[in-house]
Design an enzyme around this catalytic site. Structure first.
Site, PDB file in Angstrom:
ATOM      1  N   HIS A 152      29.263  38.756  42.338  1.00 29.42           N
ATOM      2  CA  HIS A 152      27.975  38.628  43.027  1.00 29.42           C
ATOM      3  C   HIS A 152      26.831  39.445  42.444  1.00 29.42           C
ATOM      4  O   HIS A 152      25.682  39.042  42.560  1.00 29.42           O
ATOM      5  CB  HIS A 152      28.126  39.043  44.498  1.00 29.42           C
TER       6      HIS A 152
ATOM      7  N   HIS B  50      35.824  40.920  43.040  1.00 30.06           N
ATOM      8  CA  HIS B  50      35.080  39.708  43.398  1.00 30.06           C
ATOM      9  C   HIS B  50      33.628  40.066  43.749  1.00 30.06           C
ATOM     10  O   HIS B  50      32.685  39.440  43.268  1.00 30.06           O
ATOM     11  CB  HIS B  50      35.729  38.980  44.577  1.00 30.06           C
TER      12      HIS B  50
ATOM     13  N   SER C 257      34.475  34.979  39.420  1.00 32.47           N
ATOM     14  CA  SER C 257      35.483  36.038  39.539  1.00 32.47           C
ATOM     15  C   SER C 257      36.898  35.472  39.566  1.00 32.47           C
ATOM     16  O   SER C 257      37.852  36.217  39.762  1.00 32.47           O
ATOM     17  CB  SER C 257      35.224  36.864  40.808  1.00 32.47           C
TER      18      SER C 257
HETATM   19 FE    FE Z   1      31.914  36.260  47.771  1.00 29.17          FE
END
Ligand code: FE
Ligand code: PHE
Length: 302
Positions: free
Chosen positions: A156, A151, A216
């Site tokens: 990100h 994730h 994600s």
């Molecule tokens: Fe996050």
């Protein structure tokens, strides 16, 4: 680099680092080993301890998300995802940091898992993005309760290569430190949730996702763009800060920006008066539940 000598000297089995972060309603302890963390909550990425199964989990997660991106993820994200390096193995944070430094001056730093708000804000304000260094177990392939390396990295890090977004993230960190002093973290957290984690962006080709929680996720990526049941509302800072969110299901509402520049400009003013105005609105009219579209509000249909 090694762990600090002081930590090595402490008795085994005792948590020798910073306090673990507890959160949520249950008493489930966080999974990470906070004994490895320095006082700023960062830790070395012990790359040698990843097993073949860990690398395989990463490879399969990456492949599953990558093939879903066209038509659902924003172009900036699709272009930047290759900067993560080989999709076959869990990357080295140092190698990504080197490329990031050159692109936007950001770095990724390892952490044992979720960290306290203030520590998180302080890292962002220094253009350091904390990435959890462990990966989910195979039986958690579809859903993991705490953010893991997949994730944090896949979701990100690609947009940190995009200058306007990179600047937004740093400004958010600085804004978070201020919000802590103003006791406004709950309002500011909504901004993170509805942009950094679950943001959508309008493009000439249609809506696309830029939020890490969507990008994600195996299922939410398509849901966020195509599900008729979800609401998609034009970004409005104060409206957003009045809006509650769900953490246990796909989002009932998403906020749509026109561009990263718009997001950056809308969030550039000092939030001190904004927090006061939002609190006054909440006192008068209450919070807004997820899934609600207000009369006269611009929403996007799919
Ligand atoms: Fe996050
Ligand atoms: N302008 C905000 C403030 O004064 C800082 C901020 C920028 C917060 C971007 C979030 C996102 O608090």
């Amino acid at each position: 680099m090694k762990t600090p000598a002081a930590a090595d000297a402490s008795p085994k089995g005792v948590n020798r680092g910073v306090a673990p972060v507890t959160y949520g309603t249950g008493d489930r302890p966080p999974r990470g080993d906070y004994g490895r963390a320095r006082s700023d909550y960062t830790c070395e990425q012990d790359h040698a301890q990843y097993t073949a199964a860990d690398h395989d989990t990463y490879r399969r997660l990456y492949a599953r998300q990558l093939q879903q991106l066209p038509g659902l993820a924003c172009d900036e994200f699709i272009a930047a995802v290759a900067h993560l390096g080989s999709p076959e193995r869990i990357p080295h944070f140092d190698a990504i940091s080197e490329r990031l430094q050159r692109a936007t001056g950001w770095q990724v730093v390892g952490v044992p898992g979720l960290i306290p708000e203030e520590a998180f804000f302080a890292l962002l304000a220094e253009r350091k993005f904390p990435v959890t260094d462990w990966i989910r177990q195979p039986e958690e392939f579809d859903y993991v309760v705490e953010p893991d390396i997949f994730h944090d990295l896949f979701g990100h890090v690609p947009l940190l290569f995009v200058p306007a977004f990179a600047d937004y993230m740093q400004a958010y960190g600085a804004g978070g430190l201020k919000a802590s002093r103003l006791d406004a973290c709950e309002l500011l957290a909504r901004l993170y949730w509805y942009t950094v984690e679950f943001g959508l962006i309008a493009t000439p080709q249609g809506l696309r996702a830029y939020g890490a929680g969507i990008l994600s996720s195996a299922g939410e990526l398509r849901h966020s763009i195509t599900a008729p049941a979800a609401q998609r509302v034009a970004f409005d800072l104060q409206r957003l800060m009045r809006s509650r969110y769900r953490i246990d299901t796909y989002q009932a509402s998403y906020f749509v920006i026109d561009s990263f520049q718009q997001l950056f400009e809308a969030t550039a003013p000092d939030f001190t008066p904004v927090y006061g105005q939002v609190r006054a609105q909440i006192n008068l009219h209450g919070e807004i539940e997820a899934g609600v579209v207000l009369p006269g509000e611009r929403s996007f249909s799919v």
